[in-house]
Design a protein around this motif. Structure first.
Motif, PDB file in Angstrom:
ATOM      1  N   MET A 103      -8.601   5.843   5.343  1.00  0.00           N
ATOM      2  CA  MET A 103      -7.169   5.815   5.652  1.00  0.00           C
ATOM      3  C   MET A 103      -6.324   6.252   4.459  1.00  0.00           C
ATOM      4  SD  MET A 103      -6.939   2.260   7.706  1.00  0.00           S
ATOM      5  CE  MET A 103      -8.325   1.741   8.691  1.00  0.00           C
ATOM      6  N   GLY A 104      -6.991   6.777   3.432  1.00  0.00           N
ATOM      7  CA  GLY A 104      -6.258   7.217   2.252  1.00  0.00           C
ATOM      8  C   GLY A 104      -5.771   6.063   1.392  1.00  0.00           C
ATOM      9  N   ILE A 105      -6.472   4.937   1.456  1.00  0.00           N
ATOM     10  CA  ILE A 105      -6.100   3.745   0.688  1.00  0.00           C
ATOM     11  C   ILE A 105      -7.109   3.556  -0.435  1.00  0.00           C
ATOM     12  CG2 ILE A 105      -5.795   1.236   0.802  1.00  0.00           C
ATOM     13  CD1 ILE A 105      -5.080   1.664   3.819  1.00  0.00           C
ATOM     14  N   ARG A 106      -6.580   3.242  -1.618  1.00  0.00           N
ATOM     15  CA  ARG A 106      -7.465   3.061  -2.776  1.00  0.00           C
ATOM     16  C   ARG A 106      -6.943   1.919  -3.646  1.00  0.00           C
ATOM     17  NH1 ARG A 106      -4.462   7.227  -2.722  1.00  0.00           N
ATOM     18  NH2 ARG A 106      -2.912   7.627  -4.318  1.00  0.00           N
ATOM     19  N   ALA A 107      -7.812   1.413  -4.480  1.00  0.00           N
ATOM     20  CA  ALA A 107      -7.447   0.379  -5.451  1.00  0.00           C
ATOM     21  C   ALA A 107      -7.029   1.058  -6.745  1.00  0.00           C
ATOM     22  CB  ALA A 107      -8.629  -0.554  -5.704  1.00  0.00           C
ATOM     23  N   VAL A 141       0.877  -1.171   0.000  1.00  0.00           N
ATOM     24  CA  VAL A 141       0.000   0.000   0.000  1.00  0.00           C
ATOM     25  C   VAL A 141       0.912   1.218   0.000  1.00  0.00           C
ATOM     26  CG1 VAL A 141      -1.703   1.347   1.293  1.00  0.00           C
ATOM     27  CG2 VAL A 141      -1.933  -1.143   1.164  1.00  0.00           C
ATOM     28  N   GLY A 142       0.852   1.982  -1.082  1.00  0.00           N
ATOM     29  CA  GLY A 142       1.720   3.148  -1.183  1.00  0.00           C
ATOM     30  C   GLY A 142       3.186   2.771  -1.077  1.00  0.00           C
ATOM     31  N   GLY A 143       3.540   1.571  -1.521  1.00  0.00           N
ATOM     32  CA  GLY A 143       4.921   1.114  -1.481  1.00  0.00           C
ATOM     33  C   GLY A 143       5.336   0.445  -0.179  1.00  0.00           C
ATOM     34  N   ALA A 144       4.471   0.437   0.811  1.00  0.00           N
ATOM     35  CA  ALA A 144       4.787  -0.169   2.113  1.00  0.00           C
ATOM     36  C   ALA A 144       4.114  -1.534   2.234  1.00  0.00           C
ATOM     37  CB  ALA A 144       4.319   0.744   3.246  1.00  0.00           C
ATOM     38  N   ASP A 145       4.693  -2.399   3.046  1.00  0.00           N
ATOM     39  CA  ASP A 145       4.128  -3.730   3.263  1.00  0.00           C
ATOM     40  C   ASP A 145       2.745  -3.659   3.904  1.00  0.00           C
ATOM     41  OD1 ASP A 145       6.330  -5.000   2.217  1.00  0.00           O
ATOM     42  OD2 ASP A 145       7.157  -5.598   4.150  1.00  0.00           O
ATOM     43  N   ALA A 146       1.863  -4.512   3.405  1.00  0.00           N
ATOM     44  CA  ALA A 146       0.525  -4.696   3.961  1.00  0.00           C
ATOM     45  C   ALA A 146       0.101  -6.114   3.588  1.00  0.00           C
ATOM     46  CB  ALA A 146      -0.448  -3.661   3.396  1.00  0.00           C
ATOM     47  N   LEU A 147      -1.097  -6.485   3.970  1.00  0.00           N
ATOM     48  CA  LEU A 147      -1.635  -7.809   3.663  1.00  0.00           C
ATOM     49  C   LEU A 147      -2.970  -7.687   2.957  1.00  0.00           C
ATOM     50  CD1 LEU A 147      -0.991  -9.599   7.084  1.00  0.00           C
ATOM     51  CD2 LEU A 147       0.352  -9.819   4.978  1.00  0.00           C
ATOM     52  N   ALA A 148      -3.225  -8.644   2.054  1.00  0.00           N
ATOM     53  CA  ALA A 148      -4.527  -8.752   1.401  1.00  0.00           C
ATOM     54  C   ALA A 148      -5.221  -9.991   1.951  1.00  0.00           C
ATOM     55  CB  ALA A 148      -4.357  -8.873  -0.109  1.00  0.00           C
ATOM     56  N   ILE A 187      -3.167   0.337  -3.517  1.00  0.00           N
ATOM     57  CA  ILE A 187      -2.842  -1.062  -3.215  1.00  0.00           C
ATOM     58  C   ILE A 187      -2.207  -1.692  -4.442  1.00  0.00           C
ATOM     59  CG2 ILE A 187      -3.745  -3.325  -2.555  1.00  0.00           C
ATOM     60  CD1 ILE A 187      -6.208  -1.766  -1.393  1.00  0.00           C
ATOM     61  N   GLU A 188      -1.095  -2.362  -4.227  1.00  0.00           N
ATOM     62  CA  GLU A 188      -0.446  -3.158  -5.275  1.00  0.00           C
ATOM     63  C   GLU A 188      -0.621  -4.622  -4.871  1.00  0.00           C
ATOM     64  OE1 GLU A 188       3.679  -1.844  -5.825  1.00  0.00           O
ATOM     65  OE2 GLU A 188       3.044  -0.053  -4.738  1.00  0.00           O
ATOM     66  N   TYR A 189      -1.499  -5.325  -5.588  1.00  0.00           N
ATOM     67  CA  TYR A 189      -1.749  -6.739  -5.306  1.00  0.00           C
ATOM     68  C   TYR A 189      -0.674  -7.591  -5.959  1.00  0.00           C
ATOM     69  CZ  TYR A 189      -6.416  -5.623  -3.553  1.00  0.00           C
ATOM     70  OH  TYR A 189      -7.461  -5.140  -2.823  1.00  0.00           O
ATOM     71  N   PRO A 190      -0.406  -8.791  -5.410  1.00  0.00           N
ATOM     72  CA  PRO A 190       0.532  -9.694  -6.074  1.00  0.00           C
ATOM     73  C   PRO A 190       0.013 -10.106  -7.451  1.00  0.00           C
ATOM     74  CG  PRO A 190      -0.283 -10.647  -4.005  1.00  0.00           C
ATOM     75  CD  PRO A 190      -0.944  -9.325  -4.172  1.00  0.00           C
ATOM     76  N   ALA A 191       0.941 -10.485  -8.327  1.00  0.00           N
ATOM     77  CA  ALA A 191       0.615 -10.810  -9.721  1.00  0.00           C
ATOM     78  C   ALA A 191      -0.528 -11.808  -9.892  1.00  0.00           C
ATOM     79  CB  ALA A 191       1.867 -11.319 -10.434  1.00  0.00           C
ATOM     80  N   PRO A 192      -0.649 -12.865  -9.046  1.00  0.00           N
ATOM     81  CA  PRO A 192      -1.737 -13.812  -9.270  1.00  0.00           C
ATOM     82  C   PRO A 192      -3.149 -13.202  -9.222  1.00  0.00           C
ATOM     83  CG  PRO A 192      -0.080 -14.837  -7.916  1.00  0.00           C
ATOM     84  CD  PRO A 192       0.293 -13.382  -8.043  1.00  0.00           C
ATOM     85  N   PHE A 193      -3.295 -12.050  -8.571  1.00  0.00           N
ATOM     86  CA  PHE A 193      -4.606 -11.395  -8.532  1.00  0.00           C
ATOM     87  C   PHE A 193      -5.001 -10.849  -9.908  1.00  0.00           C
ATOM     88  CE2 PHE A 193      -3.935 -11.478  -3.970  1.00  0.00           C
ATOM     89  CZ  PHE A 193      -5.211 -11.631  -3.465  1.00  0.00           C
ATOM     90  N   GLY A 194      -4.019 -10.587 -10.757  1.00  0.00           N
ATOM     91  CA  GLY A 194      -4.321 -10.135 -12.111  1.00  0.00           C
ATOM     92  C   GLY A 194      -4.835  -8.720 -12.219  1.00  0.00           C
TER      93      GLY A 194
END
Length: 179
Positions: free
Chosen positions: A140-144, A78-85, A171-178
Motif C-alpha cells: 500500500m506504499g506504507i513504510r516505517a 501515515v503520510g500525514g493522514a490519520d491511521a491507527l497503530a 508511519i509517524e508513531y506517537p512519541a511513547p513508541f520512541g
C-alpha cells in the motif's frame, strides 16, 4: 462470540472496551505476556498521550470475569493522514493459544472500523496478523522510518468499501513508541 480453545473446551471470551478501573489488570496482562516491562510501560505512556483514543483499548475476559487479553489501537499518522497503530496485543500466558488474542484483536479492529478509522498498521509476527486481513504495508506504499523486515510491517484497510482513499507514505508513531 465464542472463540475456540485450542487446548481444552471452548472458552466464551467476552470482549469489551477497557473501563476506568481496568488499568492495573491490563498492565498485569501486558507485563505477563512479555519478557520485560517495556510494553506495559508503553501502554501506560500511551494512556497519557494525545494518541490515546477512548474506546480503542479492548480487553478479553473469561466467563468468570478475569481479564486475560488486551489489544490497543492508538493514533498514528501515515503520510500525514490519520491511521491507527495496533500495539501491543497481549494475553496472559495461561490463556495463550486459546483464542483470547484473536477475540480481542477482532473486537478492537471492529470498533475502529465503526468509528470510521481508515487504516491500521502493525509491526508483528507475519504468521499471526494476516488472519485478520493484514497484508505487507509495502503493498500500500506504507513504510516505517526505521529498518524493519517487509513481511513484519503490515497494514489493514478498515473502511471496508474502499470509498475513501487510503493513506500512504511513512508511519509517524506517537512519541511513547520512541521511534
Amino acid at each position: 462470540m465464542r472463540e475456540t480453545n485450542e487446548k481444552d473446551a471452548p472458552i466464551g471470551w467476552i470482549t469489551r472496551p477497557e473501563a476506568a478501573g481496568d488499568a492495573a489488570a491490563v498492565r498485569a496482562v501486558v507485563r505477563a505476556a512479555f519478557p520485560t516491562a517495556e510494553e506495559a510501560d508503553l501502554v501506560d505512556a500511551l494512556r497519557a498521550d494525545p494518541a490515546w483514543i477512548p474506546g480503542l483499548s479492548w480487553v478479553a475476559e473469561t466467563p468468570a470475569g478475569e481479564i486475560a487479553g488486551h489489544a490497543l489501537l492508538t493514533r498514528c499518522r501515515v503520510g500525514g493522514a490519520d491511521a491507527l497503530a495496533l500495539a501491543p496485543v497481549s494475553v496472559l500466558p495461561a490463556y495463550q493459544k486459546r483464542g483470547a488474542g484473536a477475540a480481542v484483536t477482532r473486537a478492537a479492529l471492529r470498533a475502529a472500523a465503526e468509528l470510521g478509522e481508515p487504516l491500521a498498521v502493525v509491526l508483528g509476527h507475519p504468521e499471526y496478523y494476516p488472519r485478520f486481513g493484514f497484508v505487507p504495508a509495502s503493498r500500500m506504499g506504507i513504510r516505517a522510518s526505521f529498518e524493519v523486515p517487509d513481511e513484519a510491517l503490515m497494514a489493514l484497510p478498515l473502511n471496508g468499501t474502499g470509498a475513501a482513499p487510503l493513506p500512504s507514505g511513512t508511519i509517524e508513531y506517537p512519541a511513547p513508541f520512541g521511534v
